[in-house]
Design a protein around this motif. Structure first.
Motif, PDB file in Angstrom:
ATOM      1  N   GLN B 164       0.836  -1.200   0.000  1.00  0.00           N
ATOM      2  CA  GLN B 164       0.000   0.000   0.000  1.00  0.00           C
ATOM      3  C   GLN B 164       0.871   1.250   0.000  1.00  0.00           C
ATOM      4  N   ARG B 165       1.963   1.177   0.734  1.00  0.00           N
ATOM      5  CA  ARG B 165       2.887   2.311   0.741  1.00  0.00           C
ATOM      6  C   ARG B 165       3.480   2.525  -0.644  1.00  0.00           C
ATOM      7  N   GLY B 166       3.707   1.418  -1.358  1.00  0.00           N
ATOM      8  CA  GLY B 166       4.278   1.506  -2.695  1.00  0.00           C
ATOM      9  C   GLY B 166       3.376   2.248  -3.667  1.00  0.00           C
ATOM     10  N   LEU B 167       2.103   2.299  -3.344  1.00  0.00           N
ATOM     11  CA  LEU B 167       1.169   3.050  -4.181  1.00  0.00           C
ATOM     12  C   LEU B 167       0.914   4.430  -3.591  1.00  0.00           C
ATOM     13  N   GLY B 168       1.556   4.711  -2.478  1.00  0.00           N
ATOM     14  CA  GLY B 168       1.337   6.003  -1.844  1.00  0.00           C
ATOM     15  C   GLY B 168       0.007   6.085  -1.136  1.00  0.00           C
ATOM     16  N   ARG B 169      -0.547   4.936  -0.773  1.00  0.00           N
ATOM     17  CA  ARG B 169      -1.855   4.969  -0.139  1.00  0.00           C
ATOM     18  C   ARG B 169      -1.763   5.147   1.365  1.00  0.00           C
ATOM     19  N   SER B 173       4.225   6.758   4.131  1.00  0.00           N
ATOM     20  CA  SER B 173       5.219   6.853   3.078  1.00  0.00           C
ATOM     21  C   SER B 173       5.695   8.288   2.895  1.00  0.00           C
TER      22      SER B 173
END
Lengths: 562, 325
Positions: B164-169, B173
């Protein structure tokens, strides 16, 4: 009398418009090693599950299945549990208990085997599989490869005569996958167990098999030995031809019509080399083979993002994962980071994304180029398992929820949504639950999810894992379309060197926390002997700089590209 | 079998070691007799040193001793019974008997905690399951499956959060990004509690979907391997040997002596209002009483030191066998 006989077997899922399997007739001899392949969704899993009564899905079945002369439906539950072993895809979720020894004993306990007998069987199975070293471990400390071997061992402990494996290596790295398959071969050779294994990656498994079955849309379109399957698929104009091992594809492409039913094709690199050598003695090679011209890389381009002497460790006292790593990412390129497990590939990806911070060294990036950035500035990181992303009940809701991250007016956003849906070819999936689609489809939905925000840099972690060969080509095309049309840059981490050799613009080898080499795929893979494509291993010293089958073909017959 | 400590006492059959701990902890907790408590604390402490080493034991004691002191101090502060007054705090009398009783309770606490520490080293989860799995097989399997689920769920939770962090959600992040600068996207979301809640809910929902999916796989795997067939057996990874029988006999003999002495009241302890030890069964002749008391002390002492002796015996046997190589 065949050991396993399918007589006009058809199967339809409830409410399905088309049958999942139609009119399969098949005889399989005892002790054979059969590979079942086909694009995802072709009915491989359905067929395998039909052969295991306990796992047969609900639906309408016609035709008969006989095992050793008896109808499979009449097999008592106890016999069916012990005689037919079944390995599922996910190594983790099929482990039941928390200790390795208990897992090995689990099936035997179910069958009511006495404790002393279990002791003996567990001992012999652990010795056969060489798992003494981690026999005393808890299951959750094992690696993926070890887990899948444990599943295999636990099933073999009840001494099945028929072993069914449903894409057993799709979650494993290449080394663990090869290890698993050679263990299957060992069981087949030394115990005589009949094995049917369904696979996407055929390079390793086909040479081990006696017979290859190809399914397409529930129909058997080819059934031949590995030596002849290439000719059959070529004659049938099947897209599955692209999935076959390199030596077979090379042979079929070079021999054309003559290959059909006459001479056996080479299946291993060794046989492929011998064949190529023979071929060369009778033909002249185009010395200065221009081969398929690689895409020119702009030498003067400024990197989009660069990592300079980056050092990283996860904990203060843990060993360094990255040790002075240098890497430049150029705009508009597909950069592939290859390398074996635990060399720091995924960590590098996280550093690029800004999710991890190096404790020494610099990451030079544009101020706004971070994960979560909107507009055209952001970075998006797609994880290995796309299912980690899905939060909504339908694919449509899932995508709509991502829309606020896209820039522009409402109409622009709606336009963007429909563009992305078209690009990723997910129109037919919009009303499905994102957990209810196949691996390749989930990958496409996830890609659509991240593309909505128009990222400038897309990071992919093992994107081709679990994809079938046909979809891999479409996926590569999609990536290149995005790069050309949207100015996207892509960095992917992969074990799939065949894919990287064909489709990447630049390949980097990650080893021991460093980027050891970085070059366009041709010089990169042509320079290596061991860690390189099968085509390169076949043509090493025979065709200069050829790293794919089409390169070899081009080198042999100038002017006729594939 | 896997265990950090597998020799000596820990190599006994788990049924014997579990029975032993139940007995010793039971006597230590229910009988506040000073001699028995002293034996218990001593035995547990030495065993703890042997099993866990000096460093770890010292660290354990550093936590235990203050706790024991507090427990010992509380009783005389609130309990004013007892015949010997030795001082006054806040207008209330402090009696010697209440002080001694507090000390006994503190010893009880220390003994219990030390024995449990040793129990954790000796009786690992799979040993526990091996014993109770025979009595309640389905419970043992459930516990074993649960033990597998917990680390898996935690790992998956981590993976989902990372994805989820990888999508900036996830707002994390932004705050964790290099330099900690505020970026446009971060400013409008990072501080937003509602958004954070929504993110956590999303993560939980993914975890639930995943858990259900993977539970289906597990069920398939169990079903495919014949779970549910009648006549399930239980694999016993531990064998009951002559050594186990000997140890069990010794433990039961000691226990019998102690229990006879305790139930007859020959060995007993009363703190309030006045300290009275070993006063029960007054009808017995003095010689017999003294003999029984001595036997009970000896038996309980031996019982408490039994694991220590097992460890020592193994150590000696090892040295001798090494010296003869």
């Amino acid at each position: 009398m065949a050991y396993l006989a399918l007589d006009h077997l058809s199967f339809s899922y409830p409410d399905a418009t088309a049958p999942a399997l139609s009119d399969l007739c098949l005889d399989i001899d005892a002790g054979s090693f059969v590979v079942l392949c086909g694009p995802s969704g072709c009915g491989k899993t359905t067929l395998l599950r039909q052969l295991k009564p306990a796992l047969a899905p609900a639906g309408e079945r016609e035709g008969q299945i006989r095992l050793a002369g008896r109808l499979l439906d009449e097999l008592p539950a106890r016999e069916s549990a012990s005689h037919i072993g079944f390995i599922l895809q996910d190594p983790d979720s099929q482990i039941v208990t928390d200790q390795v020894y208990h897992e090995l004993a689990f099936g035997l306990e179910n069958l009511g085997v006495a404790s002393d007998e279990i002791r003996l069987r567990v001992a012999e199975i652990a010795s056969f599989f060489g798992i003494q070293e981690w026999f005393g471990c808890a299951c959750n400390v094992l690696s993926g490869g070890q887990k899948q071997l444990l599943n295999l061992a636990a099933i073999m402990a009840s001494r099945p005569a028929l072993l069914l494996c449903d894409e057993p290596t799709s979650q494993l790295d290449p080394i663990a996958a090869a290890n698993f398959l050679t263990t299957c071969k060992k069981i087949n050779d030394e115990i005589g167990t009949t094995i049917i294994v369904s696979e996407q990656r055929l390079e390793e498994v086909v040479p081990l098999a006696d017979r290859v079955l190809v399914l397409e849309s529930g129909r058997l379109i080819a059934d031949a030995t590995p030596e002849h399957i290439g000719a059959d698929l070529l004659a049938a104009h099947s897209p599955m031809f692209a999935a076959l091992p390199t030596p077979i594809r090379l042979f079929s492409a070079l021999e054309g019509e003559r290959a059909i039913g006459v001479t056996p094709a080479p299946t291993t690199v060794r046989a492929g080399r011998a064949y190529l050598q023979e071929k060369l003695s009778s033909r002249s090679v185009a010395e200065e083979a221009p081969i398929v011209a690689p895409r020119e890389l702009d030498a003067s381009a400024k990197p989009l993002l660069s990592l300079h002497e980056v050092w990283f460790r996860y904990e203060r006292n843990a060993p360094d994962v990255l040790r002075g790593l240098n890497l430049d990412i150029y705009p508009g390129e597909l950069t592939a980071i290859v390398g074996s497990n635990a060399t720091g590939k995924t960590t590098t990806l996280n550093i690029i994304a800004g999710l991890l911070k190096p404790y020494r060294g610099r990451v030079k990036r544009d101020q706004h180029m971070l994960v979560g950035g909107t507009g055209t500035g952001g970075i998006a990181l797609l994880p290995q398992d796309p299912r980690l992303l899905f939060t909504h009940k339908t694919v449509r809701e899932e995508l709509t929820a991502m829309l606020p991250l896209a820039s522009g007016s409402a109409t622009e956003r709606a336009q963007r949504l429909s563009d992305v849906i078209d690009q990723c070819e997910i129109t037919g999936l919009l009303d499905r639950h994102p957990f209810d689609v196949s691996g390749g489809e989930a990958q496409r939905i996830a890609l659509a999810d991240v593309l909505l925000a128009r990222p400038r840099l897309l990071l992919l972690d093992e994107p081709t894992k679990g994809m079938d060969a046909i979809f891999k080509q479409r996926f590569a095309k999609l990536l290149h379309t995005l790069i050309a049309a949207e100015g996207l840059s892509v960095v992917m981490v992969s074990h799939d060197i065949e894919f990287c050799a064909r489709h990447a613009d630049r390949c980097c080898l990650c080893f021991n926390g460093e980027i050891t080499a970085s070059a366009p795929p041709r010089p990169f893979f042509a320079n290596m002997t061991y860690y390189t494509t099968a085509a390169r291993r076949i043509s090493r010293g025979l065709a200069p700089d050829a790293i794919t089958t089409s390169d070899i073909i081009a080198a042999l017959s100038p002017g006729t590209p594939e | 079998m896997p265990a950090d400590h597998s020799g000596g006492f820990a190599s006994l059959h788990p049924a014997v070691s579990i029975g032993y701990f139940v007995l010793v902890i039971g006597v230590s907790v229910f009988v506040p007799h000073p001699v028995l408590l002293a034996c218990s604390v001593l035995g547990a402490l030495v065993l703890c040193l042997q099993l866990r080493g000096g460093r770890s034991t010292l660290r354990l004691l550093a936590g235990l001793v203050p706790l024991a002191l507090i427990a010992a101090a509380i009783n005389p502060l609130f309990n004013h019974q007892g015949v010997t007054i030795i001082g006054q705090i806040g207008g209330n009398p402090v009696t010697r008997e209440a002080l001694l009783y507090g000390a006994a309770l503190a010893c009880m606490l220390v003994a219990m905690l030390l024995w449990f520490t040793c129990y954790n080293v000796v009786v690992t989860t799979e040993k526990f399951l091996a014993v109770f799995g025979r009595i309640i097989p389905s419970l043992a399997l459930t516990v074993s499956m649960a033990l597998r689920f917990v680390p898996r769920y935690l790992r998956q939770l981590k993976a989902i959060t990372a994805a989820q962090r990888g999508l900036g959600r996830n707002s994390a992040s932004v705050t964790d990004s290099p330099g900690g600068d505020k970026y446009p996207w971060g400013v409008c979301h990072a501080a937003n509690l509602l958004n954070r809640l929504r993110n956590s809910f999303a993560v939980l929902s993914i975890l639930t979907s995943w858990a259900l999916e993977s539970a289906l796989d597990t069920a398939d795997s169990m079903h495919a391997r014949g779970y549910g067939l009648p006549g399930r057996s239980a694999y016993r990874p531990f064998r009951f040997t002559a050594r186990d029988a000997g140890a069990l006999a010794l433990i039961l003999t000691c226990a019998a002596v102690v229990i006879v002495a305790l139930t007859s009241g020959v060995v007993s302890a009363q703190y309030l209002p006045s300290l009275q030890l070993n006063l029960g069964a007054a009808g017995l002749p003095a010689n017999a009483r003294n003999l029984l008391i001595a036997c009970a002390y000896g038996a309980f002492g031996l019982l408490c030191l039994l694991p220590v002796l097992f460890e020592l015996q193994e150590e000696v046997a090892w040295r001798i066998s090494r010296s003869t190589i």
